[in-house]
Design an enzyme around this catalytic site. Structure first.
Site, PDB file in Angstrom:
ATOM      1  N   GLN A  93      -4.707  -1.003   9.599  1.00 37.03           N
ATOM      2  CA  GLN A  93      -4.654  -2.531   9.019  1.00 37.03           C
ATOM      3  C   GLN A  93      -5.276  -3.644  10.133  1.00 37.03           C
ATOM      4  OE1 GLN A  93      -3.409  -3.252   5.771  1.00 37.03           O
ATOM      5  NE2 GLN A  93      -4.320  -5.308   6.283  1.00 37.03           N
ATOM      6  N   LYS A  97       0.732  -1.341  -0.043  1.00 39.76           N
ATOM      7  CA  LYS A  97      -0.180  -0.169   0.097  1.00 39.76           C
ATOM      8  C   LYS A  97       1.110   1.137  -0.044  1.00 39.76           C
ATOM      9  CE  LYS A  97      -4.039  -2.290   2.290  1.00 39.76           C
ATOM     10  NZ  LYS A  97      -4.482  -2.723   3.315  1.00 39.76           N
ATOM     11  N   ASP A 134     -10.951   2.954   4.091  1.00 34.09           N
ATOM     12  CA  ASP A 134     -11.203   1.691   4.044  1.00 34.09           C
ATOM     13  C   ASP A 134     -12.816   1.692   3.580  1.00 34.09           C
ATOM     14  OD1 ASP A 134      -9.492  -0.213   3.897  1.00 34.09           O
ATOM     15  OD2 ASP A 134      -9.187  -0.514   6.096  1.00 34.09           O
TER      16      ASP A 134
END
Ligand code: NAD
Length: 285
Positions: A95, A51, A118
């Site tokens: 995460q 990422k 997200d």
């Protein structure tokens, strides 16, 4: 034929790089993503590294905050509060999974909704359900729709999309997205009766189950489009292998297009994360 997620992701990143350069030139804003990683989970470390790299490759700012496994919930909440208040950070991603002593829902709820790239905050799920254009939409579901359109063209109206799986991360949001594309949507799950018969009705079949090679050729209507979200590690012939939720070898000749694993939905997930960060910077930067 294979629906090439690697190429689709490269195309999306190229478009985003142009948008980033334009934002820098016209508004002096460089979209910034901060990824927070708690603990030492090896798979998570690889995801985070990818990422960060891909974010930088298209000219965006990327920071990684690594916290020890022993980090308390309170400490993580304080880190998020400071990122929420940092104007140079447009996107925040924590995460998952988090260590067991930290409540994931509480953490997600603490991220400012306008920085929640997200798309897991309840505010963003609500906006998605309401069809509001400023919703930050979960990345993997966005990738699924982009890949379906790459194969079928932009107009998906009237197509029957069958989604196997009803998770908050994939199944539910991808169902809403296909509904917004004017598909007829069926959501199947672990309690669904006669799953193969339901899958056979699908023009677009999305498998987000987490079971290796679960979907077989006789579940697939001839000419259907198959989007395989699954990422399963198995051992075959003494080797570790990554396979999807669809039995690729069995299904590939029956359908008109299928996303391979790896190289299908996976690469689109990160590309859509970059897309969300650019959108967050555009809307709120
Ligand atoms: P999950 O475990 O949260 O949900 C799985 C869903 O499958 C559940 O809703 C359940 O009802 C359904 N299911 C389970 N057994 C079933 C059965 N026998 N018949 C019908 N339905 C059944 O998983 P998830 O987070 O939605 O992820 C699904 C898969 O997608 C996993 O393999 C995961 O690794 C993968 N994934 C990939 C990406 C990506 O970037 N490509 C992103 C997220 C998840």
């Amino acid at each position: 034929m294979n629906i090439d997620g690697k190429q689709a992701a490269a195309d999306l990143r190229a478009e985003l790089a142009v948008e980033v350069a334009t934002m820098q030139a016209e508004r002096n804003i460089t979209p910034g993503l901060t990824v927070v990683l708690v603990g030492e989970d090896p798979a998570s470390q690889v995801y985070v590294r990818n990422k960060v790299k891909q974010t930088r490759d298209i000219g965006m700012i990327s920071n990684e905050i690594k916290l020890a496994d022993s980090t308390t919930e309170e400490e993580l909440l304080m880190t998020l509060a400071s990122l929420n208040n940092d104007a140079s950070v447009h996107g925040i991603l924590v995460q998952l999974p988090l260590p067991k002593h930290i409540n994931e829902q509480k953490i997600i709820a603490t991220i400012a909704p306008e920085k929640d790239v997200d798309g897991f905050h309840a505010m963003n799920s609500g906006r998605l359900l309401n069809g509001e254009s400023d919703a930050l939409v979960p990345c993997t579901p966005q990738g699924c729709v982009i890949l379906a359109k790459r194969h079928l063209g932009d107009d998906l109206s009237g197509k029957h999309a069958v989604i196997i799986g009803r998770s908050n991360i994939v199944g539910k949001p991808v169902s809403i997205l296909f509904l917004q594309e004017n598909c007829t949507v069926t959501i199947a799950h672990s309690r669904t009766q006669d799953l193969p018969a339901i899958c056979r009705q699908a023009d677009i079949l999305v498998a987000a189950v987490g079971r290796p090679e679960f979907v077989k050729a006789d579940w697939v209507k001839a000419g259907a489009t198959v989007i395989d979200v699954g990422i399963n590690r198995i051992e075959r012939d003494g080797k570790n292998k990554l396979v999807g939720d669809v039995d690729f070898a069995d299904v590939q000749d029956k359908c008109s297009g299928i996303t391979p694993v790896p190289g299908g939905v996976g690469p689109m997930t990160i590309a859509c994360l970059l897309k969300n960060t650019v959108a967050a910077a555009k809307n709120y930067g």
